[in-house]
Design a protein around this motif. Structure first.
Motif, short mmCIF file in Angstrom:
data_model
loop_
_atom_site.label_atom_id
_atom_site.label_comp_id
_atom_site.label_asym_id
_atom_site.label_seq_id
_atom_site.Cartn_x
_atom_site.Cartn_y
_atom_site.Cartn_z
N ARG A 175 18.64 -21.28 8.59
CA ARG A 175 18.73 -20.68 9.93
C ARG A 175 19.97 -19.80 10.07
N PHE A 176 21.07 -20.21 9.47
CA PHE A 176 22.26 -19.34 9.45
C PHE A 176 21.92 -18.00 8.79
N ALA A 177 21.24 -18.06 7.64
CA ALA A 177 20.88 -16.84 6.92
C ALA A 177 19.92 -15.99 7.75
N LEU A 178 18.96 -16.62 8.40
CA LEU A 178 18.01 -15.89 9.24
C LEU A 178 18.73 -15.21 10.40
N THR A 179 19.66 -15.91 11.02
CA THR A 179 20.42 -15.33 12.13
C THR A 179 21.25 -14.15 11.65
N ALA A 180 21.86 -14.28 10.48
CA ALA A 180 22.64 -13.17 9.92
C ALA A 180 21.74 -11.96 9.68
N ALA A 181 20.52 -12.20 9.18
CA ALA A 181 19.58 -11.11 8.94
C ALA A 181 19.19 -10.42 10.25
N LEU A 182 18.92 -11.22 11.28
CA LEU A 182 18.54 -10.65 12.57
C LEU A 182 19.67 -9.81 13.17
N LEU A 183 20.91 -10.31 13.04
CA LEU A 183 22.05 -9.56 13.58
C LEU A 183 22.30 -8.28 12.78
N GLU A 184 22.09 -8.33 11.48
CA GLU A 184 22.23 -7.12 10.66
C GLU A 184 21.20 -6.08 11.11
N GLN A 185 19.98 -6.53 11.36
CA GLN A 185 18.94 -5.62 11.85
C GLN A 185 19.31 -5.08 13.23
N ALA A 186 19.87 -5.93 14.08
CA ALA A 186 20.28 -5.48 15.41
C ALA A 186 21.36 -4.41 15.31
N ASP A 187 22.31 -4.58 14.38
CA ASP A 187 23.33 -3.55 14.16
C ASP A 187 22.68 -2.22 13.78
N ARG A 188 21.70 -2.28 12.90
CA ARG A 188 21.01 -1.04 12.48
C ARG A 188 20.24 -0.43 13.65
N ASN A 189 19.61 -1.29 14.45
CA ASN A 189 18.87 -0.78 15.61
C ASN A 189 19.80 -0.07 16.59
N LEU A 190 20.97 -0.66 16.85
CA LEU A 190 21.92 -0.03 17.76
C LEU A 190 22.36 1.33 17.25
N ASP A 191 22.61 1.44 15.94
CA ASP A 191 22.97 2.74 15.36
C ASP A 191 21.84 3.75 15.57
N ASP A 192 20.60 3.32 15.33
CA ASP A 192 19.45 4.22 15.49
C ASP A 192 19.29 4.66 16.94
N ILE A 193 19.46 3.72 17.88
CA ILE A 193 19.34 4.06 19.29
C ILE A 193 20.42 5.05 19.69
N ARG A 194 21.63 4.82 19.25
CA ARG A 194 22.74 5.73 19.57
C ARG A 194 22.47 7.12 19.02
N GLU A 195 22.00 7.17 17.78
CA GLU A 195 21.72 8.47 17.15
C GLU A 195 20.63 9.21 17.91
N ALA A 196 19.60 8.48 18.32
CA ALA A 196 18.50 9.12 19.07
C ALA A 196 18.98 9.64 20.41
N LEU A 197 19.84 8.87 21.10
CA LEU A 197 20.31 9.28 22.42
C LEU A 197 21.31 10.43 22.34
N GLU A 198 22.12 10.43 21.28
CA GLU A 198 23.13 11.49 21.14
C GLU A 198 22.54 12.73 20.51
N GLY A 199 21.34 12.54 19.87
CA GLY A 199 20.55 13.62 19.28
C GLY A 199 21.35 14.59 18.50
#
Length: 199
Positions: A175-199
């Motif tokens: 579960r620790f590993a799964l949580t780490a994976a989810l947070l890593e994906q969340a970091d990537r998602n935030l970068d993608d959202i920022r890039e899309a909004l800043e265009g």
């Protein structure tokens, strides 16, 4: 000199240096965000601390011949992963980095592993620049990570290293590993959202 004498001398040095170390922590927390904004990084949190006297004593006792390089620690936490390289470049401009201390914890993970991520290294004050009121050569341990990596690391550390009757089970580790994976994906998602909004 016997170990008790070395420890006493080290603690006297700690007590003498403590006021200056506290002032340097305040300067780090004040100056780093200013420099980061100049470098285009505005979503960030900076926390600095002086190693506690008891922790310092334990470290000295474990090896009195080895210098303690994390007397002062500063953690720079970004909201976005893509800001981390810029933060590292800025830190290298302000401090002299001991390259042999550099560790990218993320690179130590295998391609199919998830877990603790952080860049850390020891930098030394230069006696000028952003910190002119402090002698050159004061070591500062620098950690750079995202806010989500920080949350995971703090929780994982507390749960894993607090005294417990039983060590974590395989399911808890999973579960620790799964949580780490989810947070890593969340970091990537935030970068993608920022890039899309800043265009």
């Amino acid at each position: 000199m016997d170990i008790e004498a070395e420890v006493k001398e080290a603690l006297r040095a700690y007590d003498r240096a403590l006021p200056a170390y506290r002032l340097l922590c305040e300067a780090l927390e004040r100056e780093l965000p200013i420099h980061l904004r100049q470098w285009g990084v505005s979503y960030v949190r900076v926390e600095a601390r002086v190693k506690k006297r008891y922790s310092y004593e334990l470290k000295v006792r474990s090896d009195p011949t080895r210098p303690v390089l994390d007397m002062i620690g500063v953690r720079v936490m970004a909201f976005f992963r893509r800001d981390l390289p810029q933060i590292e470049k800025m830190a290298r401009r302000l401090l002299d980095v001991a390259e042999d201390s550099y560790i990218d914890k993320g690179e130590l993970l295998g391609p199919e592993s998830f877990g603790y991520r952080s860049v850390q290294f020891v930098g030394r004050t230069r006696g000028d620049g952003a910190f002119p009121d402090f002698d050159a050569g004061i070591p500062v341990e620098v950690q750079i990570r995202t806010m989500l990596e920080h949350v995971w690391a703090e929780v994982e550390h507390d749960f894993r290293y607090k005294p417990q009757a039983e060590p974590p089970t395989a399911e808890i580790n999973r579960r620790f590993a799964l949580t780490a994976a989810l947070l890593e994906q969340a970091d990537r998602n935030l970068d993608d959202i920022r890039e899309a909004l800043e265009g």
